[in-house]
Write a protein that holds these residues in place. Structure first.
Motif, PDB file in Angstrom:
ATOM      1  N   LEU A   1       0.850  -1.195   0.000  1.00 33.76           N
ATOM      2  CA  LEU A   1       0.000   0.000   0.000  1.00 33.76           C
ATOM      3  C   LEU A   1       0.881   1.239   0.000  1.00 33.76           C
ATOM      4  CD1 LEU A   1      -2.763   1.508   0.482  1.00 33.76           C
ATOM      5  CD2 LEU A   1      -2.257   1.283   2.935  1.00 33.76           C
ATOM      6  N   ALA A   2       0.633   2.149  -0.935  1.00 30.89           N
ATOM      7  CA  ALA A   2       1.329   3.438  -0.935  1.00 30.89           C
ATOM      8  C   ALA A   2       0.334   4.535  -0.611  1.00 30.89           C
ATOM      9  CB  ALA A   2       1.979   3.717  -2.290  1.00 30.89           C
TER      10      ALA A   2
ATOM     11  N   VAL B   1       0.216   8.935   0.795  1.00 34.30           N
ATOM     12  CA  VAL B   1       1.003  10.169   0.732  1.00 34.30           C
ATOM     13  C   VAL B   1       0.757  10.969   2.006  1.00 34.30           C
ATOM     14  CG1 VAL B   1       1.455  12.284  -0.565  1.00 34.30           C
ATOM     15  CG2 VAL B   1       0.836  10.186  -1.778  1.00 34.30           C
TER      16      VAL B   1
ATOM     17  N   GLY C   1       3.619  15.584   1.381  1.00 31.68           N
ATOM     18  CA  GLY C   1       3.719  15.201  -0.026  1.00 31.68           C
ATOM     19  C   GLY C   1       4.644  14.034  -0.291  1.00 31.68           C
ATOM     20  N   ARG C   2       5.079  13.374   0.786  1.00 28.85           N
ATOM     21  CA  ARG C   2       6.012  12.253   0.623  1.00 28.85           C
ATOM     22  C   ARG C   2       5.281  10.920   0.696  1.00 28.85           C
ATOM     23  NH1 ARG C   2      10.704  14.592   4.682  1.00 28.85           N
ATOM     24  NH2 ARG C   2      11.122  16.459   3.465  1.00 28.85           N
ATOM     25  N   PRO C   3       5.646   9.983  -0.184  1.00 28.94           N
ATOM     26  CA  PRO C   3       4.968   8.689  -0.169  1.00 28.94           C
ATOM     27  C   PRO C   3       5.511   7.773   0.922  1.00 28.94           C
ATOM     28  CG  PRO C   3       6.599   8.720  -1.927  1.00 28.94           C
ATOM     29  CD  PRO C   3       6.626  10.094  -1.284  1.00 28.94           C
ATOM     30  N   GLN C   4       4.655   6.897   1.381  1.00 30.20           N
ATOM     31  CA  GLN C   4       4.999   5.860   2.345  1.00 30.20           C
ATOM     32  C   GLN C   4       4.461   4.545   1.802  1.00 30.20           C
ATOM     33  OE1 GLN C   4       2.626   4.295   5.151  1.00 30.20           O
ATOM     34  NE2 GLN C   4       3.763   4.847   6.985  1.00 30.20           N
TER      35      GLN C   4
ATOM     36  N   ASN D   1      -5.415  12.455   2.767  1.00 30.97           N
ATOM     37  CA  ASN D   1      -5.364  12.355   1.304  1.00 30.97           C
ATOM     38  C   ASN D   1      -5.744  10.930   0.918  1.00 30.97           C
ATOM     39  OD1 ASN D   1      -4.724  12.045  -1.395  1.00 30.97           O
ATOM     40  ND2 ASN D   1      -2.628  12.828  -1.240  1.00 30.97           N
TER      41      ASN D   1
ATOM     42  N   SER E   1      -6.076   9.400  -1.800  1.00 34.60           N
ATOM     43  CA  SER E   1      -5.474   8.770  -2.983  1.00 34.60           C
ATOM     44  C   SER E   1      -4.439   7.745  -2.553  1.00 34.60           C
ATOM     45  CB  SER E   1      -4.780   9.817  -3.850  1.00 34.60           C
ATOM     46  OG  SER E   1      -5.713  10.729  -4.362  1.00 34.60           O
ATOM     47  N   CYS E   2      -4.550   6.541  -3.103  1.00 32.87           N
ATOM     48  CA  CYS E   2      -3.577   5.513  -2.751  1.00 32.87           C
ATOM     49  C   CYS E   2      -3.393   4.552  -3.903  1.00 32.87           C
ATOM     50  CB  CYS E   2      -3.995   4.776  -1.482  1.00 32.87           C
ATOM     51  SG  CYS E   2      -5.522   3.846  -1.624  1.00 32.87           S
ATOM     52  N   SER E   3      -2.392   3.716  -3.753  1.00 29.18           N
ATOM     53  CA  SER E   3      -2.046   2.710  -4.744  1.00 29.18           C
ATOM     54  C   SER E   3      -1.764   1.410  -4.025  1.00 29.18           C
ATOM     55  CB  SER E   3      -0.817   3.182  -5.531  1.00 29.18           C
ATOM     56  OG  SER E   3      -0.186   2.106  -6.200  1.00 29.18           O
TER      57      SER E   3
ATOM     58  N   ARG F   1      -5.244   1.683  -8.351  1.00 25.02           N
ATOM     59  CA  ARG F   1      -5.240   3.027  -7.759  1.00 25.02           C
ATOM     60  C   ARG F   1      -6.669   3.502  -7.541  1.00 25.02           C
ATOM     61  NH1 ARG F   1      -1.394   6.224 -11.968  1.00 25.02           N
ATOM     62  NH2 ARG F   1      -0.061   4.440 -12.436  1.00 25.02           N
TER      63      ARG F   1
ATOM     64  N   PRO G   1      -0.313   8.862  -5.467  1.00 24.83           N
ATOM     65  CA  PRO G   1       0.837   7.969  -5.549  1.00 24.83           C
ATOM     66  C   PRO G   1       0.710   6.978  -6.707  1.00 24.83           C
ATOM     67  CG  PRO G   1      -0.630   7.211  -3.822  1.00 24.83           C
ATOM     68  CD  PRO G   1      -1.232   8.476  -4.369  1.00 24.83           C
TER      69      PRO G   1
ATOM     70  N   GLN H   1       2.783   3.276  -8.062  1.00 25.98           N
ATOM     71  CA  GLN H   1       3.777   2.267  -7.716  1.00 25.98           C
ATOM     72  C   GLN H   1       4.117   1.435  -8.944  1.00 25.98           C
ATOM     73  OE1 GLN H   1       3.238   0.379  -3.440  1.00 25.98           O
ATOM     74  NE2 GLN H   1       1.252   0.562  -4.354  1.00 25.98           N
TER      75      GLN H   1
ATOM     76  N   GLU I   1      11.705  -0.877   3.904  1.00 23.41           N
ATOM     77  CA  GLU I   1      11.243   0.318   3.202  1.00 23.41           C
ATOM     78  C   GLU I   1      12.329   1.382   3.338  1.00 23.41           C
ATOM     79  OE1 GLU I   1       8.153   2.816   4.758  1.00 23.41           O
ATOM     80  OE2 GLU I   1       7.860   3.802   2.835  1.00 23.41           O
TER      81      GLU I   1
END
Lengths: 131, 131
Positions: free
Chosen positions: A19-20, A22, A26-29, A59, A61-63, A79, B28, B30, B77
Protein backbone atom coordinates in the motif's frame (compact mmCIF):
# COMPACT_ATOMS: atom_id res chain seq x y z
CA UNK A 1 -13.75 2.28 -12.68
CA UNK A 2 -11.63 -0.25 -14.53
CA UNK A 3 -12.13 -4.02 -14.35
CA UNK A 4 -9.42 -6.36 -13.11
CA UNK A 5 -8.38 -8.34 -16.22
CA UNK A 6 -9.48 -11.98 -16.00
CA UNK A 7 -5.94 -13.26 -16.55
CA UNK A 8 -4.77 -11.34 -13.45
CA UNK A 9 -7.76 -12.00 -11.21
CA UNK A 10 -5.89 -14.83 -9.42
CA UNK A 11 -3.71 -12.15 -7.78
CA UNK A 12 -6.75 -10.84 -5.89
CA UNK A 13 -6.41 -13.94 -3.69
CA UNK A 14 -2.75 -13.33 -2.80
CA UNK A 15 -1.58 -12.94 0.80
CA UNK A 16 -0.10 -9.44 0.83
CA UNK A 17 -0.31 -6.15 -1.03
CA UNK A 18 1.97 -3.12 -0.94
CA UNK A 19 0.00 0.00 0.00
CA UNK A 20 1.33 3.44 -0.94
CA UNK A 21 -0.11 6.53 0.73
CA UNK A 22 1.00 10.17 0.73
CA UNK A 23 1.77 12.12 3.89
CA UNK A 24 0.87 15.76 4.59
CA UNK A 25 4.39 16.70 3.43
CA UNK A 26 3.72 15.20 -0.03
CA UNK A 27 6.01 12.25 0.62
CA UNK A 28 4.97 8.69 -0.17
CA UNK A 29 5.00 5.86 2.34
CA UNK A 30 4.71 2.16 1.57
CA UNK A 31 3.92 -0.84 3.71
CA UNK A 32 2.79 -4.41 3.25
CA UNK A 33 -0.79 -5.10 4.26
CA UNK A 34 -3.26 -7.93 4.50
CA UNK A 35 -6.30 -7.48 2.28
CA UNK A 36 -9.61 -8.92 1.16
CA UNK A 37 -10.83 -8.73 -2.42
CA UNK A 38 -14.46 -7.66 -2.82
CA UNK A 39 -15.21 -7.84 -6.54
CA UNK A 40 -13.01 -5.17 -8.09
CA UNK A 41 -12.44 -3.44 -4.76
CA UNK A 42 -9.67 -4.08 -2.27
CA UNK A 43 -10.52 -3.81 1.41
CA UNK A 44 -8.11 -3.44 4.31
CA UNK A 45 -8.45 -3.43 8.10
CA UNK A 46 -6.11 -0.76 9.45
CA UNK A 47 -5.26 0.24 12.98
CA UNK A 48 -6.11 3.91 13.53
CA UNK A 49 -2.76 4.61 15.20
CA UNK A 50 -0.74 3.95 12.03
CA UNK A 51 0.77 6.65 9.81
CA UNK A 52 -0.82 5.13 6.70
CA UNK A 53 -4.27 5.50 8.26
CA UNK A 54 -3.61 9.15 9.11
CA UNK A 55 -2.30 9.69 5.57
CA UNK A 56 -5.47 8.24 4.02
CA UNK A 57 -7.66 10.42 6.19
CA UNK A 58 -5.84 13.51 4.91
CA UNK A 59 -5.36 12.35 1.30
CA UNK A 60 -7.45 9.35 0.24
CA UNK A 61 -5.47 8.77 -2.98
CA UNK A 62 -3.58 5.51 -2.75
CA UNK A 63 -2.05 2.71 -4.74
CA UNK A 64 -1.96 -1.02 -4.08
CA UNK A 65 0.45 -3.44 -5.72
CA UNK A 66 -0.17 -7.18 -5.62
CA UNK A 67 2.72 -9.30 -6.87
CA UNK A 68 2.40 -12.90 -8.06
CA UNK A 69 4.23 -14.87 -5.33
CA UNK A 70 5.42 -17.30 -8.02
CA UNK A 71 6.67 -14.61 -10.44
CA UNK A 72 7.99 -11.25 -9.15
CA UNK A 73 7.65 -9.74 -12.63
CA UNK A 74 3.87 -10.21 -12.78
CA UNK A 75 1.70 -7.82 -10.79
CA UNK A 76 -1.38 -5.67 -10.51
CA UNK A 77 -1.40 -2.01 -9.54
CA UNK A 78 -4.77 -0.68 -8.37
CA UNK A 79 -5.24 3.03 -7.76
CA UNK A 80 -8.20 4.76 -6.20
CA UNK A 81 -9.51 7.10 -3.56
CA UNK A 82 -9.90 5.19 -0.31
CA UNK A 83 -13.07 5.30 1.74
CA UNK A 84 -12.31 5.06 5.47
CA UNK A 85 -15.05 3.84 7.84
CA UNK A 86 -15.06 2.94 11.51
CA UNK A 87 -15.05 -0.73 12.52
CA UNK A 88 -15.57 -0.34 16.29
CA UNK A 89 -16.75 -3.91 16.91
CA UNK A 90 -14.17 -5.62 14.63
CA UNK A 91 -16.87 -6.92 12.28
CA UNK A 92 -14.72 -6.39 9.22
CA UNK A 93 -11.43 -7.09 11.04
CA UNK A 94 -12.80 -10.54 11.86
CA UNK A 95 -13.47 -11.18 8.16
CA UNK A 96 -9.85 -10.35 7.40
CA UNK A 97 -8.79 -12.53 10.32
CA UNK A 98 -10.79 -15.36 8.76
CA UNK A 99 -8.64 -15.24 5.61
CA UNK A 100 -5.40 -15.30 7.61
CA UNK A 101 -6.36 -17.48 10.56
CA UNK A 102 -5.60 -14.59 12.92
CA UNK A 103 -7.34 -12.48 15.55
CA UNK A 104 -6.56 -8.88 14.65
CA UNK A 105 -7.34 -7.76 18.22
CA UNK A 106 -4.00 -9.30 19.17
CA UNK A 107 -2.24 -6.79 16.88
CA UNK A 108 -3.78 -3.82 18.67
CA UNK A 109 -2.85 -2.13 21.93
CA UNK A 110 -5.49 -1.09 24.48
CA UNK A 111 -7.33 2.02 23.29
CA UNK A 112 -6.52 1.50 19.61
CA UNK A 113 -9.29 0.87 17.13
CA UNK A 114 -9.80 -0.27 13.55
CA UNK A 115 -11.13 1.19 10.34
CA UNK A 116 -12.25 -0.46 7.11
CA UNK A 117 -10.42 1.01 4.14
CA UNK A 118 -12.11 0.36 0.78
CA UNK A 119 -10.15 1.10 -2.39
CA UNK A 120 -12.17 1.03 -5.62
CA UNK A 121 -10.21 0.11 -8.76
CA UNK A 122 -10.41 3.50 -10.45
CA UNK A 123 -7.26 2.73 -12.42
CA UNK A 124 -5.74 -0.72 -13.00
CA UNK A 125 -2.37 -1.60 -14.45
CA UNK A 126 -1.80 -5.30 -15.10
CA UNK A 127 1.89 -5.87 -15.79
CA UNK A 128 3.79 -8.98 -16.83
CA UNK A 129 7.39 -8.01 -17.47
CA UNK A 130 8.28 -11.67 -17.97
CA UNK A 131 5.84 -12.19 -20.86
CA UNK B 1 20.68 9.17 6.79
CA UNK B 2 19.85 5.86 8.44
CA UNK B 3 21.89 2.69 8.03
CA UNK B 4 20.39 -0.50 6.61
CA UNK B 5 20.30 -2.92 9.57
CA UNK B 6 22.82 -5.75 9.13
CA UNK B 7 20.16 -8.43 9.55
CA UNK B 8 18.24 -6.97 6.56
CA UNK B 9 21.20 -6.19 4.32
CA UNK B 10 20.67 -9.41 2.31
CA UNK B 11 17.55 -7.78 0.82
CA UNK B 12 19.74 -5.20 -0.94
CA UNK B 13 20.69 -8.01 -3.35
CA UNK B 14 17.10 -8.93 -4.25
CA UNK B 15 15.83 -8.83 -7.83
CA UNK B 16 13.02 -6.27 -7.66
CA UNK B 17 11.86 -3.32 -5.58
CA UNK B 18 8.52 -1.52 -5.52
CA UNK B 19 8.99 2.19 -6.21
CA UNK B 20 6.36 4.69 -5.07
CA UNK B 21 6.35 8.20 -6.52
CA UNK B 22 3.82 11.03 -6.29
CA UNK B 23 2.26 12.69 -9.34
CA UNK B 24 1.54 16.40 -9.79
CA UNK B 25 -2.03 15.71 -8.61
CA UNK B 26 -0.74 14.40 -5.25
CA UNK B 27 -1.61 10.81 -6.13
CA UNK B 28 0.84 7.97 -5.55
CA UNK B 29 1.95 5.55 -8.25
CA UNK B 30 3.78 2.27 -7.72
CA UNK B 31 5.73 0.02 -10.03
CA UNK B 32 8.25 -2.77 -9.80
CA UNK B 33 11.78 -1.83 -10.78
CA UNK B 34 15.20 -3.35 -11.17
CA UNK B 35 17.81 -1.80 -8.88
CA UNK B 36 21.44 -1.80 -7.80
CA UNK B 37 22.52 -1.34 -4.21
CA UNK B 38 25.36 1.10 -3.69
CA UNK B 39 26.18 1.02 0.02
CA UNK B 40 23.09 2.42 1.71
CA UNK B 41 21.79 3.97 -1.50
CA UNK B 42 19.51 2.39 -4.07
CA UNK B 43 20.12 3.23 -7.72
CA UNK B 44 17.72 2.74 -10.62
CA UNK B 45 17.99 3.13 -14.38
CA UNK B 46 14.72 4.67 -15.60
CA UNK B 47 13.48 5.44 -19.08
CA UNK B 48 12.70 9.15 -19.37
CA UNK B 49 9.34 8.50 -21.04
CA UNK B 50 7.83 6.87 -17.96
CA UNK B 51 5.36 8.52 -15.58
CA UNK B 52 7.48 7.61 -12.56
CA UNK B 53 10.44 9.49 -14.04
CA UNK B 54 8.31 12.57 -14.64
CA UNK B 55 6.94 12.29 -11.11
CA UNK B 56 10.45 12.19 -9.59
CA UNK B 57 11.50 15.23 -11.60
CA UNK B 58 8.57 17.18 -10.15
CA UNK B 59 8.67 15.71 -6.62
CA UNK B 60 11.84 13.79 -5.72
CA UNK B 61 10.33 12.22 -2.58
CA UNK B 62 9.97 8.50 -3.06
CA UNK B 63 9.79 5.19 -1.26
CA UNK B 64 11.26 1.81 -2.18
CA UNK B 65 10.11 -1.49 -0.74
CA UNK B 66 12.23 -4.62 -1.06
CA UNK B 67 10.51 -7.82 0.01
CA UNK B 68 12.31 -11.03 0.96
CA UNK B 69 11.44 -13.41 -1.91
CA UNK B 70 11.41 -16.28 0.60
CA UNK B 71 9.19 -14.51 3.16
CA UNK B 72 6.58 -11.95 2.08
CA UNK B 73 6.30 -10.66 5.64
CA UNK B 74 9.93 -9.51 5.83
CA UNK B 75 10.86 -6.32 4.03
CA UNK B 76 12.76 -3.05 3.94
CA UNK B 77 11.24 0.32 3.20
CA UNK B 78 13.73 3.01 2.16
CA UNK B 79 12.60 6.61 1.80
CA UNK B 80 14.54 9.53 0.42
CA UNK B 81 14.72 12.37 -2.06
CA UNK B 82 15.81 11.01 -5.43
CA UNK B 83 18.64 12.58 -7.41
CA UNK B 84 17.98 12.28 -11.16
CA UNK B 85 20.94 12.46 -13.56
CA UNK B 86 21.27 11.89 -17.29
CA UNK B 87 22.78 8.63 -18.53
CA UNK B 88 23.04 9.42 -22.26
CA UNK B 89 25.58 6.73 -23.11
CA UNK B 90 23.99 3.96 -20.96
CA UNK B 91 27.04 3.76 -18.68
CA UNK B 92 24.89 3.15 -15.62
CA UNK B 93 22.19 1.26 -17.53
CA UNK B 94 24.86 -1.24 -18.55
CA UNK B 95 25.78 -1.78 -14.88
CA UNK B 96 22.16 -2.59 -14.13
CA UNK B 97 22.07 -4.82 -17.20
CA UNK B 98 25.10 -6.66 -15.80
CA UNK B 99 23.14 -7.64 -12.68
CA UNK B 100 20.20 -8.92 -14.72
CA UNK B 101 21.93 -10.32 -17.82
CA UNK B 102 19.99 -7.85 -19.98
CA UNK B 103 20.66 -5.05 -22.45
CA UNK B 104 18.45 -2.15 -21.31
CA UNK B 105 18.63 -0.58 -24.80
CA UNK B 106 16.23 -3.31 -25.87
CA UNK B 107 13.61 -1.93 -23.45
CA UNK B 108 13.76 1.52 -25.03
CA UNK B 109 12.14 2.88 -28.19
CA UNK B 110 14.07 5.10 -30.62
CA UNK B 111 14.43 8.61 -29.21
CA UNK B 112 13.99 7.54 -25.59
CA UNK B 113 16.82 7.98 -23.11
CA UNK B 114 17.80 6.95 -19.62
CA UNK B 115 18.45 8.59 -16.28
CA UNK B 116 20.22 7.36 -13.16
CA UNK B 117 17.98 7.72 -10.12
CA UNK B 118 19.83 7.62 -6.79
CA UNK B 119 17.78 7.27 -3.60
CA UNK B 120 19.69 7.84 -0.35
CA UNK B 121 18.35 5.98 2.69
CA UNK B 122 17.13 9.04 4.61
CA UNK B 123 14.61 6.89 6.47
CA UNK B 124 14.69 3.10 6.79
CA UNK B 125 12.00 0.79 8.13
CA UNK B 126 13.05 -2.85 8.54
CA UNK B 127 9.95 -4.96 9.14
CA UNK B 128 9.53 -8.63 9.94
CA UNK B 129 5.85 -9.30 10.59
CA UNK B 130 6.60 -13.04 10.85
CA UNK B 131 9.07 -12.66 13.73
Amino acid sequence: MQPIPDQFRDLMGAQVATLATVGPNGRPQQSLVWFLADGDQVRLSLNTSRQKTANLTGNPSCSLVIVDPANPYRYLEIRGAARVEADPDYTFADKVGGKYGADLRQHDAPGESRVVVTVPAERVRAVDMSA
